[in-house]
Design a protein around this motif. Sequence first.
Motif, PDB file in Angstrom:
ATOM      1  N   CYS A 138     -56.633 -85.211 -28.288  1.00  0.00           N
ATOM      2  CA  CYS A 138     -56.193 -86.449 -27.642  1.00  0.00           C
ATOM      3  C   CYS A 138     -55.255 -86.206 -26.475  1.00  0.00           C
ATOM      4  O   CYS A 138     -54.816 -87.158 -25.822  1.00  0.00           O
ATOM      5  CB  CYS A 138     -55.515 -87.352 -28.671  1.00  0.00           C
ATOM      6  N   GLU A 255     -51.771 -93.703 -23.878  1.00  0.00           N
ATOM      7  CA  GLU A 255     -53.222 -93.584 -23.995  1.00  0.00           C
ATOM      8  C   GLU A 255     -53.601 -92.602 -25.102  1.00  0.00           C
ATOM      9  O   GLU A 255     -54.530 -92.848 -25.879  1.00  0.00           O
ATOM     10  CB  GLU A 255     -53.822 -93.123 -22.659  1.00  0.00           C
ATOM     11  N   SER A 256     -52.859 -91.507 -25.210  1.00  0.00           N
ATOM     12  CA  SER A 256     -53.147 -90.532 -26.261  1.00  0.00           C
ATOM     13  C   SER A 256     -52.843 -91.094 -27.646  1.00  0.00           C
ATOM     14  O   SER A 256     -53.542 -90.795 -28.622  1.00  0.00           O
ATOM     15  CB  SER A 256     -52.337 -89.256 -26.019  1.00  0.00           C
ATOM     16  N   ARG A 259     -55.798 -93.209 -28.592  1.00  0.00           N
ATOM     17  CA  ARG A 259     -56.961 -92.376 -28.878  1.00  0.00           C
ATOM     18  C   ARG A 259     -56.838 -91.750 -30.263  1.00  0.00           C
ATOM     19  O   ARG A 259     -57.815 -91.668 -31.012  1.00  0.00           O
ATOM     20  CB  ARG A 259     -57.116 -91.279 -27.818  1.00  0.00           C
ATOM     21  N   TYR A 260     -55.633 -91.315 -30.593  1.00  0.00           N
ATOM     22  CA  TYR A 260     -55.393 -90.700 -31.901  1.00  0.00           C
ATOM     23  C   TYR A 260     -55.671 -91.708 -33.024  1.00  0.00           C
ATOM     24  O   TYR A 260     -56.398 -91.413 -33.985  1.00  0.00           O
ATOM     25  CB  TYR A 260     -53.952 -90.206 -31.965  1.00  0.00           C
ATOM     26  N   ASP A 262     -57.374 -94.502 -32.917  1.00  0.00           N
ATOM     27  CA  ASP A 262     -58.788 -94.900 -32.923  1.00  0.00           C
ATOM     28  C   ASP A 262     -59.648 -93.845 -33.618  1.00  0.00           C
ATOM     29  O   ASP A 262     -60.615 -94.184 -34.322  1.00  0.00           O
ATOM     30  CB  ASP A 262     -59.283 -95.119 -31.495  1.00  0.00           C
ATOM     31  N   HIS A 263     -59.308 -92.574 -33.426  1.00  0.00           N
ATOM     32  CA  HIS A 263     -60.088 -91.506 -34.061  1.00  0.00           C
ATOM     33  C   HIS A 263     -60.071 -91.661 -35.576  1.00  0.00           C
ATOM     34  O   HIS A 263     -61.101 -91.467 -36.247  1.00  0.00           O
ATOM     35  CB  HIS A 263     -59.517 -90.139 -33.666  1.00  0.00           C
TER      36      HIS A 263
END
Length: 316
Positions: A138, A255-256, A259-260, A262-263
């Motif tokens: 991420c 943003e990271s 993303r984390y 959401d993963h």
Amino acid sequence: MTALGPVLVVTMIDDPTADLVISELHDRGVPVVRLDSGDFPATLSFAARLTPRGFDGTLSTPTRTADLARVRSLYYRRPSGFAFPLLTEQDARFAVTQARYGLGGVLASLPGCLYVNHPHRIGDAEFKPAGLATAVRCGFRVPPTLVTSDPVAARAFARACGPVLYKPLSTPLYRIDGVSCTVEVGEVTADQIDERVAGTAHLFQQRVDKTADVRVTVIGREVFCVRIDSGVLDWRTDYDRLSYTVAEPPPGIVESLHRYLDHFGLVFGAFDFAVDKAGAWWFLECNPSGQWAWMEPETGLPMVSAMADLLERRTT
């Protein structure tokens, strides 16, 4: 799912964070059903029938009854485990398994329900190696890390990457003289690593030359960053020495974070970062069930309100 359905709060009896969120929801007129799965079957019962759209039925506590088909959200915190003390060891083991996969399975399968967080996704995200690998993908900075049961590999890592910290891969509670304790993070040298490492898995990580820590709490799409100054290796070992300041995240961090989460399929996460002397943020871990409410009085950040918004589904 209808907007009139309740919020289920699944947690143990002593949970000040849940108390604050429930009080906020009550003030908004949002119905809440609080339960501890560990109260099953003594004071908690349920009947769930499979329908074409999922499970329908009821869940009842001594004071509330929830229509399972109308639950708007489920706030899964830290419920106590199932226990059947009046049964024999073998019968209790069977009963615990049935409760986990029966009641637990129904609670994890509610139609139209927003989970904060889903218990299965929490389980996935609690594996530290998976979290660290995901953090790298991420875009976070992550300190050099070794997970091993090999003393030779551990000593070589300590020599190459020192100073090195030992961190538990999970945090089981110990009791010493009746007091609950956890295994603390600690610095180790190659000379201190012996053959006992072969007895189980261990996590070693290069120590960040930090000036402060940052706790980032993500609640839905809201991001709350708090700098923690302490002067100690692990700030969780001495809360009296902590001071708090609202922080702005460096470019790319938000943003990271998303993303984390959401993963792993999460909508909430408590992230820990170490800040080095250059101001860079280093990812340490993300706790999918982490504590956060104690920081609101220290900073004025509206975290309880953000959690209530999410559970009420104002933000979805």
